[in-house]
Write an enzyme that holds these catalytic residues in place. Structure first.
Site, PDB file in Angstrom:
ATOM      1  CG  ASN A  85      -2.354   0.528   0.754  1.00  0.00           C
ATOM      2  OD1 ASN A  85      -2.461   1.646   0.256  1.00  0.00           O
ATOM      3  ND2 ASN A  85      -3.394  -0.257   0.956  1.00  0.00           N
ATOM      4  NE  ARG A  86      -2.285   4.803  -3.333  1.00  0.00           N
ATOM      5  CZ  ARG A  86      -3.116   3.790  -3.620  1.00  0.00           C
ATOM      6  NH1 ARG A  86      -3.578   3.019  -2.639  1.00  0.00           N
ATOM      7  NH2 ARG A  86      -3.481   3.548  -4.867  1.00  0.00           N
ATOM      8  CG  HIS A 111       1.811  -2.022  -3.902  1.00  0.00           C
ATOM      9  ND1 HIS A 111       1.124  -2.097  -2.713  1.00  0.00           N
ATOM     10  CD2 HIS A 111       0.870  -2.107  -4.894  1.00  0.00           C
ATOM     11  CE1 HIS A 111      -0.184  -2.222  -2.956  1.00  0.00           C
ATOM     12  NE2 HIS A 111      -0.353  -2.219  -4.266  1.00  0.00           N
ATOM     13  CG  HIS A 182      -1.782  -6.538  -5.608  1.00  0.00           C
ATOM     14  ND1 HIS A 182      -2.871  -6.497  -6.474  1.00  0.00           N
ATOM     15  CD2 HIS A 182      -1.635  -5.281  -5.146  1.00  0.00           C
ATOM     16  CE1 HIS A 182      -3.331  -5.261  -6.537  1.00  0.00           C
ATOM     17  NE2 HIS A 182      -2.597  -4.499  -5.738  1.00  0.00           N
ATOM     18  CD  GLU A 321      -4.257  -5.046  -2.492  1.00  0.00           C
ATOM     19  OE1 GLU A 321      -3.118  -4.560  -2.308  1.00  0.00           O
ATOM     20  OE2 GLU A 321      -5.168  -4.444  -3.105  1.00  0.00           O
TER      21      GLU A 321
END
Length: 357
Positions: A85-86, A111, A182, A321
């Site tokens: 994720n971010r 990621h 993912h 996820e």
């Protein structure tokens, strides 16, 4: 539609950065098979019987390693790391020292950065048709993350039609870690239209709203009376086109983290249940992780052509996820993603398949 079948192993025999890539196939005694590649420690294909007993590939992907190397979407089926994720602006602080990951998603790092785990060729150890362990050592400073991180991802296929993914990692310096898989799923069959008819249930009372760059605002919001309420079964498409700033900001769909009920004793708990009315295939996702990112393929644009020869268009897949929360290093009140020397990061997620007649 062509009959679904596993990719051919020789089409994954390639060399990337001096390391050979391979296709590894696991099979059980109930007609379930999964093909994996050491390029990205990824799921390439996952075949399960539908309600008619016909083999159905439920994971988006390509017939050869070249398909992955040229894909517009780089995360098909991969193990994501060092941080899934971010991370806002690609920056985080440990013990007063700031570290930077080059942004690769607007202003943010996504990621693990452009050279994250998805782009690496992992080492492997295979137990014939039952399990495979993938290994990777991320050097100190790789993509800006501190510490030499040793990672193992184990895939095991059981005769109960479960694909069990176990993660383990250790570091020699304080670092942050957030690992996930993912896989892009379509229970109608890979390349067989969109997933808006899929019936989804997520037993979570809260989710994380995000800002215009998809970074959590820090607010933990109730799903009640919002399009994000999947506490009872409903189709993905039921509320996806509702006028809602959160949906609009994710290109007209879901790309949000749900706050799960905490697992106890390291035992995976149910995070989501989803099934296709067309095929009857049902997927239960169980995990030890505190969060679940629901993504509905809002940014798929038809440029990637899959194994059936069909374009992967918007809403052509869903992702579930299992992970820690986005931007957790910058939110002290989120579950911690800090890993210290001497500690062992461990996590487990199970994809359990069955059929509704």
């Amino acid at each position: 539609m062509k009959p679904y079948k596993l990719p051919e192993e020789h089409l994954f025999d390639h060399q990337i950065s001096g390391k050979h890539t391979h296709l590894i196939v696991l099979e059980n005694n109930r007609g379930v098979a999964v093909a994996l590649s050491d390029y990205g420690a990824r799921i390439v294909s996952l075949i399960v019987p539908d309600k008619q007993g016909d083999p159905t590939d439920v994971v988006l992907g390509f017939d050869s390693i070249q398909g992955y190397l040229s894909a517009q979407e780089p995360y098909h089926g991969v193990t994501v790391g060092r941080f899934a994720n971010r991370i806002a602006s690609g920056r985080f602080t440990i013990d007063g020292e700031t570290f930077s990951v080059q942004p690769n998603n607007g202003p943010n790092a996504l990621h693990g950065g452009a050279g994250g785990f998805h782009s690496k060729v992992w080492d492997r150890r295979v137990v014939y048709k039952e399990k495979v362990d993938f290994y990777y050592v991320s050097t100190d400073g790789e993509e800006g993350f501190p510490g030499r991180l040793s990672v193992m991802v184990k895939y095991r296929l059981t005769d109960e039609n479960e694909l069990v993914i176990s993660y383990r990692a250790e570091t020699d310096k304080p670092t942050v870690i957030n690992l996930t898989n993912h896989a892009f799923f379509n229970l109608n069959g890979e390349g067989n239209g969109d997933v808006l008819d899929h019936i989804l249930e997520i037993p979570a009372d809260k989710y994380l709203p995000v800002d215009e760059t998809q970074i959590p605002t820090g607010v933990v919001e109730a799903v009640e009376n919002t399009p994000f309420d999947f506490r009872g079964p409903k189709s993905i498409g039921q509320d996806i086109k509702t006028a809602n700033d959160q949906l609009a900001g994710a290109n007209g769909g879901y790309d949000h983290n749900y706050v799960l009920n905490p697992a106890t004793g390291g035992i995976p708990t149910l995070a989501a249940t989803i099934h296709s009315p067309l095929t009857g295939i049902r997927l239960d996702v169980l995990t030890t992780e505190p969060g679940l990112q629901l993504y509905t393929g809002n940014f798929l644009n038809g440029k990637d052509i899959g194994r059936q020869g069909n374009p992967y268009g918007k809403y052509g897949a869903f992702c579930l996820e299992t992970q820690h929360f986005p931007d957790a290093p910058n939110h002290p009140d989120f579950p911690s993603t800090l890993l210290l020397p001497g500690q062992v990061f461990q996590s487990e997620t199970r994809y359990r398949f069955s059929v509704l007649k």
